[in-house]
Design a protein around this motif. Structure first.
Motif, mmCIF file in Angstrom:
data_model
loop_
_atom_site.group_PDB
_atom_site.id
_atom_site.type_symbol
_atom_site.label_atom_id
_atom_site.label_comp_id
_atom_site.label_asym_id
_atom_site.label_seq_id
_atom_site.Cartn_x
_atom_site.Cartn_y
_atom_site.Cartn_z
ATOM 1 N N TYR A 31 43.593 36.758 32.701
ATOM 2 C CA TYR A 31 42.933 37.401 31.563
ATOM 3 C C TYR A 31 43.833 37.347 30.338
ATOM 4 C CZ TYR A 31 40.601 40.699 28.521
ATOM 5 O OH TYR A 31 39.961 41.262 27.438
ATOM 6 N N LYS B 173 33.195 41.457 26.605
ATOM 7 C CA LYS B 173 32.339 40.661 27.492
ATOM 8 C C LYS B 173 33.123 39.998 28.623
ATOM 9 C CE LYS B 173 28.838 37.009 27.398
ATOM 10 N NZ LYS B 173 28.087 36.051 26.528
ATOM 11 N N GLN B 174 34.193 39.300 28.276
ATOM 12 C CA GLN B 174 34.957 38.576 29.292
ATOM 13 C C GLN B 174 35.678 39.529 30.240
ATOM 14 O OE1 GLN B 174 35.717 34.773 29.674
ATOM 15 N NE2 GLN B 174 33.595 35.240 29.171
ATOM 16 N N ASP C 43 33.515 42.514 37.107
ATOM 17 C CA ASP C 43 32.369 42.253 37.996
ATOM 18 C C ASP C 43 32.725 41.225 39.063
ATOM 19 O OD1 ASP C 43 30.830 44.035 36.571
ATOM 20 O OD2 ASP C 43 29.816 42.513 35.365
ATOM 21 N N ASP C 44 33.447 40.182 38.645
ATOM 22 C CA ASP C 44 33.795 39.115 39.588
ATOM 23 C C ASP C 44 34.846 39.571 40.601
ATOM 24 O OD1 ASP C 44 31.983 37.472 38.370
ATOM 25 O OD2 ASP C 44 33.465 36.416 37.133
ATOM 26 N N TYR D 279 39.643 34.041 31.728
ATOM 27 C CA TYR D 279 38.763 34.987 31.043
ATOM 28 C C TYR D 279 39.461 35.340 29.728
ATOM 29 C CZ TYR D 279 36.302 35.556 35.484
ATOM 30 O OH TYR D 279 35.579 35.332 36.641
ATOM 31 N N ASN E 165 34.735 42.558 31.098
ATOM 32 C CA ASN E 165 33.740 43.137 32.012
ATOM 33 C C ASN E 165 33.258 42.124 33.036
ATOM 34 O OD1 ASN E 165 33.602 45.856 31.120
ATOM 35 N ND2 ASN E 165 32.464 45.216 29.322
ATOM 36 N N SER E 166 33.178 40.853 32.619
ATOM 37 C CA SER E 166 32.820 39.806 33.576
ATOM 38 C C SER E 166 33.894 39.678 34.651
ATOM 39 C CB SER E 166 32.644 38.462 32.860
ATOM 40 O OG SER E 166 31.519 38.486 32.005
#
Length: 255
Positions: A9, A56-57, A63-64, A43, A59-60
């Protein structure tokens, strides 16, 4: 090289801020620890604050991780993940539940395990970094207030002006190559008042039609050049150097 499923990240607060050093550090850490940089899933959030829970990234990534897609997440610095306590804690709770290891390439600890090992040091590191950030912001704000009180100009210098070595705004009377002087800008605005197009007026200047249009359509800014007056005390003080000769300057023809 191991075949762990790895995510990385990266975050930058502005779209002008470089992220290459974050990527380079993460890739170097991966190589030194037996992981192939080519297998990293990236990300990236640009122009995003660490205090924003809606990235956005990021939170993605959460989730992943929650879906069990990654055995490891690497980031450059703990503050890249989040500066908001609730979001920061949620990330680590999700990582712990998913049995995901978190690695930090530039911090007091480089590994936070799912069982909590390294988490306390990471928390302290994050708290210290945030306190240093608050102090820095406070110092910057104090400096800005002091400079404004003293009449110094901060930020981008307006077209046709310059900022002297003391930080005060002054009309640029003798511009160098590639710069637009105050009198040159004034002449262009007079021509525009008399019907010349923005494109034509800008053709012989080191500026754009967009700049001329923006100034011409801003009553306050246009007055800086055509009338030698300004509501901003800092600009008004700067214009005193040209206002005494304004009677000799060309003015728009009355219609």
């Amino acid at each position: 090289m191991t075949s762990d499923q790895i995510a990385a990240y990266v975050r930058a607060s502005t779209d002008k801020q470089e992220t290459s050093h974050q990527r380079d550090d993460i890739n170097e850490w991966a190589k030194q620890n037996g992981h192939a940089p080519t297998e990293i899933e990236w990300y990236v959030d640009l122009a995003e604050s660490g205090s924003d829970p809606g990235r956005k990234q990021f939170n993605s990534l959460i989730d992943d991780v929650e879906a069990g897609n990654y055995e490891r997440v690497i980031t450059w610095e703990i503050s890249r993940l989040s500066r908001l306590g609730s979001t920061y804690q949620r990330f680590f709770e999700v990582a712990a539940d998913a049995d995901t290891i978190v690695n930090v390439t530039n911090g007091w600890t480089d590994t936070i395990l799912p069982d909590g090992t390294g988490k306390l040091i990471a928390d302290i590191s994050a708290a210290v970094a945030e306190e240093e950030r608050r102090k820095l912001i406070s110092r910057i704000n104090s400096g800005v207030k002091r400079a404004r009180k003293e009449g110094k100009w901060l930020g981008e210098v307006p077209t046709g002006f310059d900022r002297n070595e003391l930080g005060y705004l002054r009309p640029l009377i003798n511009p160098g190559e590639g710069k637009v002087g105050y009198l040159e800008m004034r002449e262009a605005l007079v021509d525009i008042e008399e019907g010349e197009s923005y494109n034509s007026a800008a053709a012989s200047m080191a500026t754009t039609r967009q700049t001329l249009s923006r100034i011409d359509q801003d009553d306050e800014r246009r007055s800086w050049y055509l009338d030698g007056r300004a509501e901003d005390d800092r600009v008004a003080e700067a214009l005193e150097t040209v206002s005494s000769s304004s009677d000799n300057l060309r003015t728009p023809t009355d219609s």
